[in-house]
Design a protein around this motif. Structure first.
Motif, short mmCIF file in Angstrom:
data_model
loop_
_atom_site.label_atom_id
_atom_site.label_comp_id
_atom_site.label_asym_id
_atom_site.label_seq_id
_atom_site.Cartn_x
_atom_site.Cartn_y
_atom_site.Cartn_z
N SER A 196 -11.44 2.96 0.40
CA SER A 196 -11.28 3.68 1.74
C SER A 196 -12.24 3.09 2.73
O SER A 196 -13.59 2.73 2.34
CB SER A 196 -11.59 5.11 1.47
N MET A 224 2.88 10.74 3.28
CA MET A 224 1.65 9.58 3.79
C MET A 224 2.37 8.30 3.73
O MET A 224 3.03 8.07 2.73
CB MET A 224 0.77 9.64 2.78
N TYR A 270 -5.80 6.71 8.16
CA TYR A 270 -6.83 5.95 7.25
C TYR A 270 -6.85 4.41 7.52
O TYR A 270 -5.71 4.06 7.51
CB TYR A 270 -6.44 6.66 6.02
N TYR A 325 -7.70 1.41 4.72
CA TYR A 325 -8.22 0.77 3.70
C TYR A 325 -8.22 -0.34 3.56
O TYR A 325 -7.60 -1.19 4.25
CB TYR A 325 -7.21 1.35 2.63
N ARG A 368 -4.11 12.36 11.86
CA ARG A 368 -4.86 11.86 10.86
C ARG A 368 -4.51 10.45 10.26
O ARG A 368 -3.26 10.11 10.26
CB ARG A 368 -4.84 12.61 9.46
N GLN A 403 -8.10 -3.80 0.44
CA GLN A 403 -7.77 -4.17 -0.79
C GLN A 403 -8.05 -5.82 -0.98
O GLN A 403 -7.55 -6.49 -0.09
CB GLN A 403 -6.24 -4.19 -0.97
N VAL A 419 -11.63 7.50 7.95
CA VAL A 419 -10.64 8.31 8.05
C VAL A 419 -10.94 9.00 9.32
O VAL A 419 -11.96 9.29 9.94
CB VAL A 419 -11.14 9.70 6.92
N GLY A 459 -5.73 -8.68 -6.30
CA GLY A 459 -5.70 -8.06 -7.67
C GLY A 459 -6.61 -6.76 -7.81
O GLY A 459 -6.67 -6.57 -8.75
N LYS A 460 -6.79 -6.33 -6.92
CA LYS A 460 -7.78 -5.12 -7.15
C LYS A 460 -7.18 -3.77 -6.25
O LYS A 460 -6.17 -3.94 -5.86
CB LYS A 460 -9.15 -5.33 -6.22
N SER A 461 -7.95 -2.83 -6.43
CA SER A 461 -7.49 -1.47 -5.93
C SER A 461 -7.79 -1.27 -4.42
O SER A 461 -8.24 -2.51 -3.70
CB SER A 461 -8.12 -0.16 -6.76
N LEU A 462 -7.48 -0.16 -3.95
CA LEU A 462 -7.87 0.28 -2.48
C LEU A 462 -8.96 0.90 -2.36
O LEU A 462 -9.24 1.83 -2.96
CB LEU A 462 -6.62 1.05 -1.72
N PHE A 522 1.99 4.07 4.51
CA PHE A 522 1.43 3.01 4.64
C PHE A 522 1.89 1.94 5.78
O PHE A 522 3.11 1.62 5.40
CB PHE A 522 0.60 2.51 3.30
N PHE A 525 -4.89 -2.12 5.17
CA PHE A 525 -3.87 -1.15 5.50
C PHE A 525 -4.44 0.09 6.27
O PHE A 525 -5.49 0.86 6.09
CB PHE A 525 -3.49 -0.52 4.13
#
Lengths: 112, 109
Positions: free
Chosen positions: B45, B97, B33, B35, B31, B37, B48, B40-43, B99, B88
């Motif tokens: 998705s 997990m 993933y 992502y 598996r 980003q 997968v 200044g922001k979030s991740l 990264f 990422f």
């Protein structure tokens, strides 16, 4: 907007102090994950909870602890803070494995 | 110990060009993933990938997974400025997990 909320957005505190970060997962998601993102360590998995129970532990320091409450929100407690704890702390949630994780906006912690 | 290596770490592209980001990992895992980003922001998705040979595409991005080679690629086709971000890859299961360090992509006009 992922549906995951985190409070506060910013937090400034002093060394030796204790703070609590809060996360509300997406509606219906049972899993909550906590991550720390810093310039020197990158993005690190801290801990996971599933339906109130601790499911997995990553690189979480003993000074840090977390819990997930019956309403599924989670809190990350950071104590005896050090300068090196300054980072962006993300919470993520997922409905179940191996589905993707939905990340919240993060809490930026600055320890002075 | 599971290690995840991305390369390149920095990538500057011209609009309209193609390029590939590589993600190598050290232990068996089925598996992976990807992502994105923004600063200044979030991740967010992107993909997968759950099995050997899996390929997924969304717009100008295509991700693939070769579990035998322990390699995933994120291919960018005809890059546009809006793709500028840090990408990422992450590998593993819920209890481990990891990264990659991220690839900072800049697309220039």
């Amino acid at each position: 907007d992922s549906g995951v909320t985190q409070t506060p957005k910013h937090l400034i505190t002093a060394t030796g102090q204790r703070v609590t970060l809060r996360c509300s997962p997406r509606s219906g998601d049972l899993s909550v994950y906590w991550y720390q993102q810093s310039l020197d360590q990158g993005l690190q998995f801290l801990i996971q909870y599933y339906n109130g129970e601790e499911r997995a532990k990553g690189n979480i320091l003993e000074r840090f602890s977390a819990q997930q409450f019956p309403d599924l929100h989670s809190e990350l407690n950071l104590s005896s803070l050090e300068l090196g704890d300054s980072a962006l702390y993300f919470c993520a949630s997922s409905p179940r494995e191996p589905k993707t994780q939905y990340f919240g906006p993060g809490t930026r912690l600055l320890v002075l | 110990e599971l290690k995840v290596e991305q390369n390149p770490l920095f990538l500057s592209m011209q609009e309209g060009k193609n390029y590939t980001i590589y993600c190598n990992y050290s232990t068996t895992s089925d598996r992976l993933y990807w992502y994105r980003q923004d600063p200044g922001k979030s991740l967010e998705s992107l993909f997968v990938l759950l099995s050997n040979g899996a390929v997924k595409q969304e717009g100008r991005l295509m991700a693939s997974l070769d579990t035998k080679a322990r390699l995933s690629t994120l291919h960018i086709t005809a890059a546009v400025h809006d793709l500028s971000a840090t990408y990422f890859c992450a590998v593993g299961e819920y209890n481990d997990m990891r990264f990659g360090a991220g690839t900072r992509l800049t697309v220039k006009p």
